[in-house]
Write an enzyme that holds these catalytic residues in place. Sequence first.
Site, PDB file in Angstrom:
ATOM      1  N   GLN A 120      83.021  10.801 -48.512  1.00 47.05           N
ATOM      2  CA  GLN A 120      81.767  11.403 -48.963  1.00 47.05           C
ATOM      3  C   GLN A 120      81.959  12.777 -49.604  1.00 47.05           C
ATOM      4  O   GLN A 120      81.109  13.221 -50.360  1.00 47.05           O
ATOM      5  CB  GLN A 120      80.802  11.520 -47.781  1.00 47.05           C
ATOM      6  N   HIS A 222      86.375   6.973 -40.777  1.00 50.12           N
ATOM      7  CA  HIS A 222      84.956   7.065 -41.120  1.00 50.12           C
ATOM      8  C   HIS A 222      84.686   6.109 -42.289  1.00 50.12           C
ATOM      9  O   HIS A 222      84.360   6.524 -43.397  1.00 50.12           O
ATOM     10  CB  HIS A 222      84.581   8.510 -41.459  1.00 50.12           C
ATOM     11  N   ASN A 267      84.183   6.215 -36.324  1.00 50.80           N
ATOM     12  CA  ASN A 267      82.804   6.650 -36.529  1.00 50.80           C
ATOM     13  C   ASN A 267      81.845   5.460 -36.655  1.00 50.80           C
ATOM     14  O   ASN A 267      82.023   4.611 -37.536  1.00 50.80           O
ATOM     15  CB  ASN A 267      82.712   7.471 -37.822  1.00 50.80           C
ATOM     16  N   GLU A 268      80.858   5.438 -35.789  1.00 49.21           N
ATOM     17  CA  GLU A 268      79.708   4.543 -35.910  1.00 49.21           C
ATOM     18  C   GLU A 268      80.074   3.089 -36.237  1.00 49.21           C
ATOM     19  O   GLU A 268      79.716   2.557 -37.294  1.00 49.21           O
ATOM     20  CB  GLU A 268      78.751   5.069 -36.975  1.00 49.21           C
ATOM     21  N   TYR A 399      70.026  10.689 -34.766  1.00 57.54           N
ATOM     22  CA  TYR A 399      69.198  11.322 -35.783  1.00 57.54           C
ATOM     23  C   TYR A 399      67.711  11.270 -35.471  1.00 57.54           C
ATOM     24  O   TYR A 399      66.962  12.163 -35.837  1.00 57.54           O
ATOM     25  CB  TYR A 399      69.416  10.635 -37.139  1.00 57.54           C
ATOM     26  N   GLU A 479      76.403  14.021 -34.846  1.00 57.45           N
ATOM     27  CA  GLU A 479      75.741  14.123 -36.153  1.00 57.45           C
ATOM     28  C   GLU A 479      74.259  14.193 -35.889  1.00 57.45           C
ATOM     29  O   GLU A 479      73.735  13.436 -35.064  1.00 57.45           O
ATOM     30  CB  GLU A 479      75.998  12.893 -37.041  1.00 57.45           C
ATOM     31  N   TRP A 529      74.845  17.278 -39.576  1.00 54.19           N
ATOM     32  CA  TRP A 529      75.181  16.489 -40.754  1.00 54.19           C
ATOM     33  C   TRP A 529      74.227  16.907 -41.851  1.00 54.19           C
ATOM     34  O   TRP A 529      73.054  16.649 -41.758  1.00 54.19           O
ATOM     35  CB  TRP A 529      75.074  14.979 -40.489  1.00 54.19           C
ATOM     36  N   GLU A 536      75.923   9.929 -50.212  1.00 59.31           N
ATOM     37  CA  GLU A 536      75.257   9.285 -49.084  1.00 59.31           C
ATOM     38  C   GLU A 536      75.425   7.760 -49.227  1.00 59.31           C
ATOM     39  O   GLU A 536      74.468   7.009 -49.399  1.00 59.31           O
ATOM     40  CB  GLU A 536      73.794   9.750 -49.021  1.00 59.31           C
ATOM     41  N   TRP A 537      76.682   7.329 -49.193  1.00 59.70           N
ATOM     42  CA  TRP A 537      77.053   5.908 -49.213  1.00 59.70           C
ATOM     43  C   TRP A 537      76.260   5.133 -50.265  1.00 59.70           C
ATOM     44  O   TRP A 537      76.249   5.540 -51.414  1.00 59.70           O
ATOM     45  CB  TRP A 537      76.903   5.312 -47.799  1.00 59.70           C
ATOM     46  N   PHE A 545      71.573  15.513 -47.428  1.00 57.81           N
ATOM     47  CA  PHE A 545      71.582  15.885 -46.013  1.00 57.81           C
ATOM     48  C   PHE A 545      72.186  17.275 -45.781  1.00 57.81           C
ATOM     49  O   PHE A 545      72.311  17.708 -44.643  1.00 57.81           O
ATOM     50  CB  PHE A 545      72.420  14.882 -45.207  1.00 57.81           C
TER      51      PHE A 545
HETATM   52  C1  GAL Z   1      75.750   8.580 -40.530  1.00 56.25           C
HETATM   53  C2  GAL Z   1      77.101   8.556 -41.195  1.00 56.25           C
HETATM   54  C3  GAL Z   1      77.305   9.679 -42.157  1.00 56.25           C
HETATM   55  C4  GAL Z   1      76.084   9.990 -42.982  1.00 56.25           C
HETATM   56  C5  GAL Z   1      74.831  10.052 -42.129  1.00 56.25           C
HETATM   57  C6  GAL Z   1      73.531  10.244 -42.887  1.00 56.25           C
HETATM   58  O1  GAL Z   1      75.418   7.318 -40.072  1.00 56.25           O
HETATM   59  O2  GAL Z   1      78.119   8.623 -40.230  1.00 56.25           O
HETATM   60  O3  GAL Z   1      78.432   9.377 -42.917  1.00 56.25           O
HETATM   61  O4  GAL Z   1      75.986   9.197 -44.079  1.00 56.25           O
HETATM   62  O5  GAL Z   1      74.714   8.886 -41.380  1.00 56.25           O
HETATM   63  O6  GAL Z   1      72.994   9.035 -43.283  1.00 56.25           O
END
Ligand code: GAL
Length: 576
Positions: A120, A222, A267-268, A399, A479, A529, A536-537, A545
């Site tokens: 990212q 990640h 990660n996740e 989040y 995050e 984050w 953002e992917w 963010f």
């Molecule tokens: C998380 C992810 C991050 C970032 C964030 C905001 O799920 O680990 O890379 O993209 O969400 O959407």
Amino acid sequence: MAVTLLTLLLFAGARSVSCQYNASTAIATPSKTTSGSSAFVTNFELSLDDYWDLFVGPVSTFSINTTVEPTPIPSSSLIPPPPLYYPSFPIGQQVPLQAKNESWSFPKDFWYGVAGAAYQIEGAVKAEGRGPSIWDVLSHRVPSYVITNETGDVADNNYYQYKEDIARIAALGIKAYSFSLSWSRILPFGSGQVNEEALRHYDDVIDTCLQYNIIPQVTLYHWDLPLYLQNSYGGWLGSEIVDDFTAYAEIVFNRWASKVHHWFTINEPIVFCGFYPLPVGFFKNTTIPPKQQPYVCGHNVLLAHANAYHVAKSVNSSLSVSFKTNGGYKIQRTNSSADAQAVQRAWDFQEGWFANPTFINGDYPPLLKDYVSTFLPNFTEEQKAHINGTADIFAHDAYTSDFIMAPDSGIDACTSNSSHSLYPQCYNTTKLYANNYWAIGPAGDPGTPWLNKATDWVPAFLHYMQDTWKPKGGIAITEFGISEPYEELRKDLASILIDPIRSSYYHDYLQAILIALSEGVNVVGTLAWSIYDNLEWTSGYGVKFGIQYVNLTTQERYFKASAFEYVNVFNVYLEK
Ligand code: GAL
């Protein structure tokens, strides 16, 4: 180009790949004919450059393409912003009538930091021997996979500007910087030959953190899987990934265990295992049914993570090692028993999927197990013992919150019907209260429909984590953040830099953590984050963010108001 028909094999130890095309088979006599295109293979070598060209194609670069020293940080940019629509904590902007709450405090060793992730932010995707990852293919080759068709080719140019990035967060007063390593920089084909230049790069990132008194926190994975591993055996769908990840972890821990204390393996997994099935036609095919693929991935993640944890501990038993899981607080939408069951399904299929095996008993939570045991092997007793206890802290990316309810058709109608749209989880979520009128809280950007500010539930969530998984080293929010709505539409710098929704999110979230701390929940750290706006992917660069804005044309960075909101609470409430 029919790249998916190639069978690619790695020559051990070489930075090239062989494709087998057996000419004698192709022109065999009629009595030896072979059928099925997969039976015809080539046998020529591919260099790393060929591999890039074949699977990704040309990539963009930026004019700053060597490591640069930090540019001085203008002192004017370190002055806190004017108050927003609520009084800020009583320091910096002195707002009358807001007193410090003397019963709140963050413990002295509480770490507060910012986070980013390799694909990212780094850019420089072909520099110094980096091999392609699946994200280079997803962003370059799969039309609209990133809805804006943008790539991470340049991103925030962090690969060359990391010294400035670290200097800036240090100037702000941030304590920790969490970043991820690019596996395909260190091992361009995911296994085999190690790329020394990549190791030297991360040496310097870590040393720069230490020089600025910033605690480096490192994630091994990640989401940017080395492409070669995906093409060889299906990436996380292949059991081979467990050994390859373990070998990668050995390299990493042996190199940096003496300098880095805080580690996250993966990660996740809920999110990236959910990316399976990957788009058809760009990667190696698999015969695993689509709805099973995320759970096959998850199974291998648990085994790979556990191995990496034990590798780390064998190198230095005092390291803090965990994986990062994610999810929102689950609020039962009505008091019906169906909604209560739905909430339990949600915990089991989200946090519990990885947290129960690692924190409770080495095995899947019951409702998830009912499903996965129909196609996954049971963990052996030895594997359970190997997995259980492999997280030192509960590292959660938390989040938001969601209302949870049973599917309209009922839970049983869903669990017994594999073509139900909610199968196999069989619970439903909404951001609306039961009156179907009010949202749970202010929405983030339309590009993140999963995310509303819902900080009122943070204390309950922290209690739930502590009571359910009983992490011995406490809980870290690894995050948290929000996409400021429509930030992309603001064109002048002054409007971009004041981000009131994000500022109030950090204000209220940290206040909620203070409340939970005062009630006895052991929270040990937070990572915002993100360090700055980034890719953002699948949403591209339009969803933001960052607590810093990055001008992607010039690669200049600017602090937003939320950066000061984030630090200020610690200026007031951190025990001296
Ligand atoms: C998380 C992810 C991050 C970032 C964030 C905001 O799920 O680990 O890379 O993209 O969400 O959407």
